[in-house]
Design an enzyme around this catalytic site. Structure first.
Site, mmCIF file in Angstrom:
data_model
loop_
_atom_site.group_PDB
_atom_site.id
_atom_site.type_symbol
_atom_site.label_atom_id
_atom_site.label_comp_id
_atom_site.label_asym_id
_atom_site.label_seq_id
_atom_site.Cartn_x
_atom_site.Cartn_y
_atom_site.Cartn_z
ATOM 1 N N ASP A 154 0.866 -1.174 0.000
ATOM 2 C CA ASP A 154 0.000 0.000 0.000
ATOM 3 C C ASP A 154 0.913 1.237 0.000
ATOM 4 O OD1 ASP A 154 -2.143 1.718 0.036
ATOM 5 O OD2 ASP A 154 -3.208 0.672 1.630
HETATM 6 C C1 NOJ Z 1 -3.894 3.943 0.280
HETATM 7 C C2 NOJ Z 1 -5.102 3.085 0.401
HETATM 8 O O1 NOJ Z 1 -5.056 2.338 1.591
HETATM 9 C C3 NOJ Z 1 -5.280 2.124 -0.754
HETATM 10 O O2 NOJ Z 1 -6.528 1.487 -0.619
HETATM 11 C C4 NOJ Z 1 -5.151 2.851 -2.055
HETATM 12 O O3 NOJ Z 1 -5.402 1.975 -3.118
HETATM 13 C C5 NOJ Z 1 -3.764 3.439 -2.130
HETATM 14 N N1 NOJ Z 1 -3.611 4.395 -1.049
HETATM 15 C C6 NOJ Z 1 -3.464 4.112 -3.465
HETATM 16 O O4 NOJ Z 1 -4.146 5.306 -3.553
#
Ligand code: NOJ
Length: 754
Positions: A290
């Site tokens: 993530d």
């Molecule tokens: C953080 C989030 O937790 C995730 O779900 C998302 O896809 C990513 N950022 C990318 O934006």
């Protein structure tokens, strides 16, 4: 300088330009034309040409900054594998051209975006889509999202989120399919299919990214990014199954979660990422981190520095680093020091290349700008409206106030009645809010502006100013019925937007009380991003329609339901609490040794009553037990009667199956849909079992007077659960089974597994 010497180009751009297969396979050493279906062969051929730096570059994902010179240089040098958040097709093509034509190996970029519930045409937030209990509709929404987003070059979406979410304080419940592992799995698979289709290499597909692996929904206290404590049998029974379902359905990528489980950050968890996901499940997709989650192992207290985070994540099997800069900064050194083996590195690279090959990017890397921007087509808007209609859940309808009678005057009130931005919910980076049709727009269109009295009263959901409430209520008094559209703004749910108070924010409760005091019937539409405590709302409303943020076509969908043009058929994918503090709340809880009975509520306790006077069972003095409205619940404008459940046998072998059937009749006067839900309970287990578990569902539409028999096959394997040693087993013994329209009704049928 254009150096088309290597296999990516031989398999890719040149094959595009020089059709006929006369091009040498890779380095010029092979005279064979490549077999495009031999993805593994193509990966190995390419890998054998890659330098250490180029391999590490493939594992590096950066956020979009357009065509800045520094970024172009990075792409040309082969140090970028993927870019997220670039949505202009010309920019996408320009960047792709740098990768394909101006990098040594010509490996295309993976262009990614959070397309969570639609790209331009916005569908209900995922928890709203779950309320449809309609996998076909969820798949259709994902298909449309993929078609729109891929038309600008996005070929990888970070969706679906299948985190089982049992705590309404957690803002990300909005992005989930709710509290149940089975429902989350079925709908997660539907989304994966919609994004990917059967042929991921088609240019209008996106690779799905199933997230967040895993346990994120169990964040302690419903606070985002928090630690989780999940015993492995529970992880395997509750949190892993939707991921497994999506892996089995061919999901191309997964994303690691932010949380640690029992002290181990998931980004470093070899057992999860290697033993279970790759080993037990045999999944061969791409695991990305993530956003900066690799780096976050430092503040998590698991790693000393960024270099150590790279070592831990790479060795655990995180293939791509999203914005931590840990791999690009340290992997080379780690490989040279032998802390990450070349074999490990190669495996990570293979997983990245595999997705690029499967997406057909080597063969067709560019967006067709002639057909770009396929947004807001009539059929896309129609699908968005249908999804919003089916996601609306009727919770209360006293004296048949709904559907609204023709020819009446309607007062439209409340902060969400004309919320062009907010009705779209969280994660709408690409929203064009002027395309949104609000409830006010749609009601005027349907009833004629002259019949609608506008009495908004509050500017936005958090608005605490009561100044305009009295005049709004006075205006509303002139109507035959008041429709109060309240709820939460989009920003109150989603990532990092957690709440401890689950009631309506701002002065919305006060406004509802004022509207109720007019004596006019009040129909309340709750438009929200989470399960809320709507106890006061229910008390002050004649009818309640619960709508998760419904998206672009929310207005027409709600107008159609209120008017009766569409019969509501949504059912709750979450339990609605009686109090904010009643979290986590879910139907599939354990029974405890003292299940709630003889509940004495706080105001009924006599003065100086003895310690045991309230009975010693499991409940809250101020909320009792159970949900205000249970998981699975939803009314209709018609009535359904569920007949007795009939089992093909009341005995089942541990490797056998039985069939459970139930005749359902529409006993009302209009056509409508019900969701027949199959629940089971294992009465005695080697570990305590939940009071109910959903094992199947069937949404059926019946004409007035029509009867239909729903039929479910229950396999013994559906009854298996994870033992203390983490193995899966079916335990012989007594079971109960229900087929019912929600998780609290229906009569149990007994059977034995032997
Ligand atoms: C953080 C989030 O937790 C995730 O779900 C998302 O896809 C990513 N950022 C990318 O934006």
């Amino acid at each position: 300088m254009n150096k088309k010497l290597f296999p990516a180009i031989a398999f890719g751009l040149l094959s595009l330009l020089a059709v006929g297969g006369a091009i040498s396979a890779c380095t010029g050493t092979s005279a064979e034309a490549p077999d495009k279906s031999d993805v593994e062969g193509r990966i190995e051929a390419l890998l054998s040409q890659m330098t250490l730096e180029e391999k590490i570059g493939q594992l590096n994902q950066l956020t979009g900054v357009g065509c800045q010179p520094a970024r172009i240089q990075e792409i040309r040098s082969g140090s970028v594998g993927s870019i997220l958040n670039e949505v202009d097709p010309d920019t996408v093509n320009a960047l792709q051209r740098e990768a394909v034509e101006n990098s040594r190996l010509g490996i295309p970029l993976l262009i990614a975006r959070d397309v969570i519930h639609g790209f331009k045409t916005i569908f209900p937030i995922p928890v709203g889509q779950a309320a449809t209990w309609n996998p076909a509709l969820v798949e259709e929404g994902a298909r449309i999202a993929a078609d729109e987003a891929s038309s600008v070059g996005v070929r990888w979406t970070f969706s679906p989120m299948v985190d089982v979410s049992r705590d309404a304080r957690w803002g990300r419940v909005a992005e989930s399919f709710g509290e149940d592992p089975y429902l989350s799995g079925v709908l997660g698979v539907a989304m994966v299919k919609g994004y990917q289709t059967d042929d991921l290499s088609q240019p209008n597909t996106m690779a799905a990214c199933v997230k967040h692996f895993v346990g994120y929904g169990a964040s302690e206290g419903g606070k985002d990014y928090n630690t989780t404590w999940i015993p492995e049998p529970h992880l395997r029974d509750v949190y892993l199954p939707p991921f497994k379902a999506c892996a089995d359905a061919g999901a191309a990528t997964f994303m690691c979660s932010f949380n640690d489980i029992n002290g181990m950050p998931t980004n470093a968890d070899k057992h999860l990422l290697r033993d279970i996901l790759r080993g037990e499940w045999g999944w061969d997709g791409l695991m990305c981190s993530d956003w900066s989650s690799i780096q976050q192992m430092v503040p998590q207290g698991y790693c000393r520095d960024l270099k150590e985070t790279a070592e831990k994540a790479a060795n655990a099997g995180v293939d791509m680093d999203m914005q931590s800069f840990a791999y690009i900064g340290h992997l080379k050194e780690l490989v040279e020091e032998g802390k990450v083996s070349e074999k490990t590195l190669d495996d990570l690279v293979r997983n990245v290349l595999r997705v690029k090959f499967r997406l057909g990017l080597f063969d067709n890397p560019y967006v067709d700008t002639a057909t770009a921007r396929r947004f807001f087509t009539a059929s896309n808007l129609d699908a968005s409206r249908r999804a919003a209609e089916e996601s609306a859940i009727l919770l209360k309808n006293e004296d048949g106030v709904l559907p609204l009678k023709p020819g009446i005057r309607i007062a439209l009130a409340g902060p969400m009645m004309d919320a062009r931005h907010d009705q779209n919910g969280t994660w709408v980076f690409d929203l064009e809010k002027d395309s949104t049709v609000t409830v006010l727009d749609a009601m005027k269109e349907m009833y004629g502006a002259g019949r609608i009295i506008e009495a908004q009263g509050l500017g936005f959901s958090r608005d605490k100013s009561s100044a305009a409430i009295a005049s709004a209520a006075a205006k509303a008094k002139g109507a035959d019925v008041i429709v109060y559209v309240c709820g939460e703004e989009a920003v109150l749910s989603g990532e990092a937007h957690c709440r401890t108070d689950l009631t309506l924010p701002g002065a919305q409760k006060e406004m509802l009380a004022r509207l109720k005091a007019t004596g006019k019937p009040v129909v309340t539409v709750v438009m929200t991003g989470r399960p809320m405590d709507i106890t006061d709302v229910v008390a002050n409303s004649d009818a309640v329609l619960y709508c998760f943020h419904p998206g672009t076509m929310g207005g027409p969908a709600i107008a159609n339901v209120l008017s009766g043009k569409v019969n509501p058929s949504g059912h709750l994918p979450v339990s609605l609490p009686k109090a904010s503090a009643q979290q986590p709340l879910y139907y599939s809880h354990k029974n405890t040794g003292r299940p709630a009975e003889g509940i004495t509520l706080i105001d009924d306790i006599p003065l100086e009553a003895g310690q045991t006077s309230t009975g010693c069972t499991s409940f809250y003095l101020d909320a009792g037990d159970g949900a205000l409205y249970p998981f699975g619940y939803g009314l209709s404008y018609t009535d359904f009667s569920y007949g007795p459940v009939v089992l093909s046998s009341d005995r089942m072998a541990t490797d056998g199956s039985i069939t459970a059937t139930c005749e359902i009749e529409n006993t009302g006067s209009v056509k409508g849909s019900t969701v027949a839900q199959l629940y089971v309970r294992d009465m005695v287990g080697s570990l305590c079992r939940p009071v109910k578990e959903l094992k199947g569902f069937d949404k059926i539409e019946l004409a007035p007077g029509e009867k239909r028999t729903v039929s479910f096959t229950v396999n013994a394997s559906d009854l298996a659960f994870h033992q203390a040693d983490n193995t899966l087993a079916v335990e012989p013994g007594d079971f109960k089974l229900w087929i019912a329209p929600d998780s609290e009704s229906g009569d149990a049928k007994d059977f034995i597994v032997e």
